[in-house]
Design a protein around this motif. Structure first.
Motif, short mmCIF file in Angstrom:
data_model
loop_
_atom_site.label_atom_id
_atom_site.label_comp_id
_atom_site.label_asym_id
_atom_site.label_seq_id
_atom_site.Cartn_x
_atom_site.Cartn_y
_atom_site.Cartn_z
N SER A 139 21.26 27.26 -23.03
CA SER A 139 22.05 27.94 -24.05
C SER A 139 23.20 27.07 -24.55
O SER A 139 23.87 27.41 -25.50
N GLU B 232 22.22 34.49 -20.26
CA GLU B 232 21.14 33.55 -19.98
C GLU B 232 20.08 34.14 -19.05
O GLU B 232 18.88 33.98 -19.28
N TYR C 291 21.05 33.48 -28.46
CA TYR C 291 20.44 33.15 -27.16
C TYR C 291 18.92 33.14 -27.24
O TYR C 291 18.26 32.31 -26.62
N SER D 291 17.95 29.76 -28.87
CA SER D 291 18.16 28.58 -28.03
C SER D 291 17.30 28.61 -26.78
O SER D 291 16.94 27.59 -26.24
#
Length: 583
Positions: free
Chosen positions: A83, A112, A431, A434
């Motif tokens: 991230s 994450e 998020y 990524s």
RNA sequence: CGGGGCGUGGCUCAGCCUGGUAGAGCGUUCGGUUUGGGACCGAAAGGUCGGAGGUUCGAAUCCUCUCGCCCCGACCA
């Protein structure tokens, strides 16, 4: 619980290290003890409060379809690198190595981890929406822990994450959380204000903070006294009275201003200008993705820059004031004689580029005065749109008390200190993009999951309840989060009649489903009363002389009022009071 | 990270300037008198003065270094 066997280490005097009220009372009432800077142990009383708060959090999260998880606090480096936050978090992240030398960290939040679970398991829009949450320890290596449990390095947080197939779904999830948060804080007895907040460097399209007005807080918020508008000062705007400028000069005219360094100086200088007729010129260095550039921020002389607004307007770039040498190299003058007129050309002569951002309050202004980029000289007769090559007009200014509300006609803004107890974020696809969390939508097209993130600090609820509800004698717990519903105080343990009556009532109250603390200590009545007030149990039943008449006293901590109640009616009466309005 | 303050029985603090046998109040223990808003009398236990080094015949006290805590600021998806 019997007080004689329960661990409640109350303190008679204020602890030396405590400054804010919640900190003093948490220590004095025997709820917490400090282990190190920003690290606290919750003692039994505090843990009971903690559990009551968690219960409310669970009920309200479950009510909107939340599913409780429990994720690891110990995280591998790799997932945070995906991230980009392994770098972004900088010194605020606790980092460590395992025996093999692999990098680990302690989780600051769990976007994450939740996202990695979602990307591995969720393939179809049919599995959405999902609302996932946990109540768990978070770690942040705060530069300066302070104010007792308000700003700490390790704390309990309820963090929730929503996963939707599109923005409309996120809007719904966000709204659900917003409503849940209102219910949570209402139930916890907290008066709060919902403010618009800066989304910060981590992006996202919208965010609301739930703020408690208290001097112990570290944020500033502006609220309207008539329409309910509220904003974090990092974000708040206001309505200003229009200023009529004269026609002004045909072009700026330079004039000497020896010794003038500040806006204030220039207002006093013969031939100077009022502060609202000056243009303040501030130079910043903005850094984003390793690229730096100079940014010139222009504001009305009497206005203060809001640095977060500047940073937000630069897509979350890191922003710092330029050093004196940098300024001199850039514009050939020192701070105090800077201005936007001809600044780009001057910088370009020196092989540098600058970007000019001007505050909206300067739009259309004429006949202004500003620095000439030449020491001890200023320019008058500056018409901004004619004379300064502004790249963007944006809101950069800090709102102050007394200014007009931006949303209604007759409202006035007031600025308060406040404590953030909850924050809800529309994260969007930051998020999921990524980290590669996507689903097939209804059209069979692969789209990134649209996420939201929602946090509440548990100890902050506890502390702000104390900040909001206390008096000279101690804590006054809101009923729903009080460690006990009531306390039975036996005024004299040596008198069998009193002791027996107290024991019986203790049993009966417990059988009625109440959390009861029995003060059965061999102490004088005065000590027991003081301690009961200190730890703030909402209701106290005093077992005293009147027992021989079949009466006990029912004392309400909040109002400090006492009523005599027949012993046989006591349970019913306490139950009615203690449980009233808890749902 | 910059500035300021503070580390002395469990707690709150005095002593340090000006070196000479570690103190008070609260709390704790024991005995007694008390018993409705932090009782009173008597007795007692409890401290490597944050740590290390140095100066000195002698250091809680002076010097150097170090650790910790608090406050202000910077910082704080």
């Amino acid at each position: 619980m019997r007080w004689s066997q329960y661990f409640i280490p109350t303190l008679r005097e204020d602890p030396a290290d405590a400054e804010v009220i919640s900190h003093k009372l948490l220590l004095r009432a025997g709820l917490v003890r400090q282990l190190a800077a920003g690290i606290y142990s919750l003692l039994p009383l505090a843990h009971r409060v903690n559990l009551k708060i968690q219960q409310i959090l669970r009920e309200e999260m479950n009510r909107i379809g939340g599913q409780e998880f429990y994720l690891p606090a110990l995280n591998p480096r790799e997932i945070w690198e995906e991230s980009g936050r392994w770098t972004v978090m900088g010194d605020n992240m606790f980092r460590l190595k395992d025996r093999k030398g692999a990098d680990l960290c302690l989780g600051m939040t769990h976007e994450e981890i939740f996202t990695s679970i979602a990307r591995n398991e969720i393939r179809s829009y049919k599995q959405l929406p999902q609302v996932w949450y946990q109540i768990q320890m978070k770690f942040r290596d705060e530069a300066r822990p302070k104010s007792g449990v308000l700003r700490v390095r390790q704390f309990i947080m309820k963090d929730a994450y929503s996963f939707d197939v599109n923005e409309a779904g996120l809007d719904k999830s966000f709204e659900d959380q917003r409503e849940a948060y209102k219910r949570i804080f209402n139930r916890c007895g907290l008066k709060y204000t919902i403010v618009e907040a800066s989304s910060g460097a981590m992006g996202g399209s919208a965010s609301n903070e739930f703020m408690v007005k208290t001097d112990a807080g570290e944020d500033l918020i502006a609220t309207c006294d008539s329409c309910g508008y509220a904003g974090n000062l990092e974000k708040a705007t206001s309505r200003l009275p229009e200023i009529k400028d004269g026609i002004g000069l045909d072009e700026p005219v330079e004039f000497p201003t020896p010794g003038v360094r500040t806006i204030e100086d220039l207002t006093k200088f013969p031939g100077g200008a009022e502060s609202d007729r000056q243009i303040k010129t501030l130079i910043f260095v903005s850094t984003k993705d390793g690229e730096s550039e100079f940014v010139l921020a222009l504001l009305r002389g009497d206005h203060q820059l809001q640095e977060t607004k500047l940073s937000d307007s630069l897509a979350g770039a890191e922003v710092r004031p330029a050093q004196p040498e940098e300024i001199r190299n850039l514009l050939g003058a020192d701070a105090g004689s800077l201005g936007g007129v001809g600044a780009k050309a001057k910088a370009r002569e020196r092989g540098k580029e600058i970007r000019i951002l001007a505050d909206l309050a300067l739009k259309g202004r004429r006949n202004m005065t500003t620095g000439a980029n030449k020491d001890d000289h200023h320019l008058r007769g500056v018409s901004i749109s004619r004379d300064i090559a502004v790249d963007r007009w944006i809101d950069l200014r800090t709102v102050t008390s007394g200014e007009g509300c931006p949303q209604c006609e007759d409202g006035t803004l007031e600025v308060f200190k406040a404590l953030e107890i909850g924050h809800i974020f529309k994260l969007g696809t930051k998020y999921s993009v990524s980290m590669g969390a996507s689903v097939l939508n209804q059209e069979g097209k692969e789209v990134p999951i649209v996420m939201g993130s929602y946090g509440i600090g548990v100890e902050r609820i506890m502390a702000s309840a104390i900040e909001l509800h206390h008096d000279a004698d101690g804590i006054i717990w809101p009923k729903a989060i009080a460690p006990f519903d009531c306390i039975v105080t036996i005024t004299n343990m040596k008198q069998d009649e009193l002791r027996d009556a107290g024991e019986r009532l203790y049993d009966d109250l417990q059988r009625a489903g109440l959390d009861v603390l029995l003060d059965d200590r061999e102490e004088r009545a005065g000590v027991k009363f003081k301690d009961a007030d200190l730890i703030g149990i909402p209701y106290r039943i005093t077992i005293g002389k009147k027992v021989s008449d079949g009466l006990v006293e029912l004392f309400e901590r909040r109002t400090k009022t006492t009523e005599d109640v027949r012993i046989k009616d006591a349970v019913e009466r306490v139950q009615a009071l203690a449980l009233a309005g808890l749902l």
